[in-house]
Design a protein around this motif. Structure first.
Motif, short mmCIF file in Angstrom:
data_model
loop_
_atom_site.label_atom_id
_atom_site.label_comp_id
_atom_site.label_asym_id
_atom_site.label_seq_id
_atom_site.Cartn_x
_atom_site.Cartn_y
_atom_site.Cartn_z
N LEU A 40 0.40 1.28 2.25
CA LEU A 40 1.65 1.24 1.48
C LEU A 40 1.59 0.16 0.40
O LEU A 40 2.05 0.38 -0.72
CB LEU A 40 2.83 1.00 2.42
CG LEU A 40 4.21 1.04 1.78
CD1 LEU A 40 4.49 2.43 1.22
CD2 LEU A 40 5.26 0.65 2.79
N SER A 43 -0.66 1.47 -2.41
CA SER A 43 -0.45 2.86 -2.84
C SER A 43 0.00 2.99 -4.29
O SER A 43 -0.13 4.07 -4.87
CB SER A 43 0.57 3.53 -1.93
OG SER A 43 1.83 2.92 -2.07
N PHE A 84 6.58 1.92 -6.43
CA PHE A 84 5.70 1.47 -5.36
C PHE A 84 5.00 0.16 -5.71
O PHE A 84 4.56 -0.56 -4.82
CB PHE A 84 4.70 2.56 -4.99
CG PHE A 84 5.21 3.51 -3.95
CD1 PHE A 84 4.90 3.33 -2.62
CD2 PHE A 84 6.02 4.57 -4.30
CE1 PHE A 84 5.38 4.19 -1.66
CE2 PHE A 84 6.51 5.44 -3.36
CZ PHE A 84 6.19 5.25 -2.02
#
Length: 125
Positions: A40, A43, A84
Motif C-alpha cells: 500500500l 502502490s 495514493f
C-alpha cells in the motif's frame, strides 16, 4: 511496431523506470510493516505505471477524432495515483526522508499526464 508506438515507448521509458525505482525503494525501506502495508505504501508508483500502460494501450484503440473516454479514464488513473501518494505518507513507517521521492514522483506524474494525453489523442504538435 509503428512509428507512433516507438515514439511513445521512447518518451515514456524514463518515467517508467523512475516510477518503478520509487516503488521498489518505498517497498524495501518499509520493513517494519506487513506485506500488505508495504504494498500500500509503494502502490502510488505502481498505479502511475498502470496509467502509462493504459495510455500506451489506449493509443492503439483511439484515433485523433475519438479519444474522449480514454483521456478521462487516463486522468482518473493519475488522480488515484496522486491520492495514493498521500496515503504513502500515512502508511510508510521507515525513514521519513524517503518521502522526498514524492517530488520526482509528482514531476513524473506531470510529465506522464502531458505526454500520455498526447499519446492518447495522437496530437504531437
Amino acid at each position: 511496431m509503428t512509428e507512433h508506438l516507438e515514439t511513445v515507448m521512447v518518451k515514456l521509458l524514463a518515467p517508467l523506470i523512475m516510477l518503478l525505482a520509487i516503488a521498489v525503494i518505498y517497498f524495501i525501506f518499509n520493513r517494519q510493516q506487513s506485506l500488505w502495508s508495504r504494498v500500500l505504501a509503494s502502490s502510488h508508483s505502481l498505479i502511475a505505471i498502470v496509467g502509462i500502460l493504459y495510455a500506451i494501450i489506449a493509443s492503439s484503440y483511439t484515433s485523433p477524432s475519438s479519444f474522449a473516454p480514454h483521456t478521462a479514464i487516463f486522468s482518473n488513473i493519475l488522480v488515484i495515483a496522486c491520492i495514493f501518494g498521500f496515503v504513502a505518507v500515512l502508511y510508510f513507517e521507515g525513514n521519513k526522508s524517503i518521502h522526498l521521492l514524492l517530488l520526482p514522483f509528482l514531476l513524473c506524474m506531470a510529465y506522464i499526464w502531458h505526454v500520455g494525453g498526447k499519446v492518447i489523442t495522437h496530437n504531437w504538435v
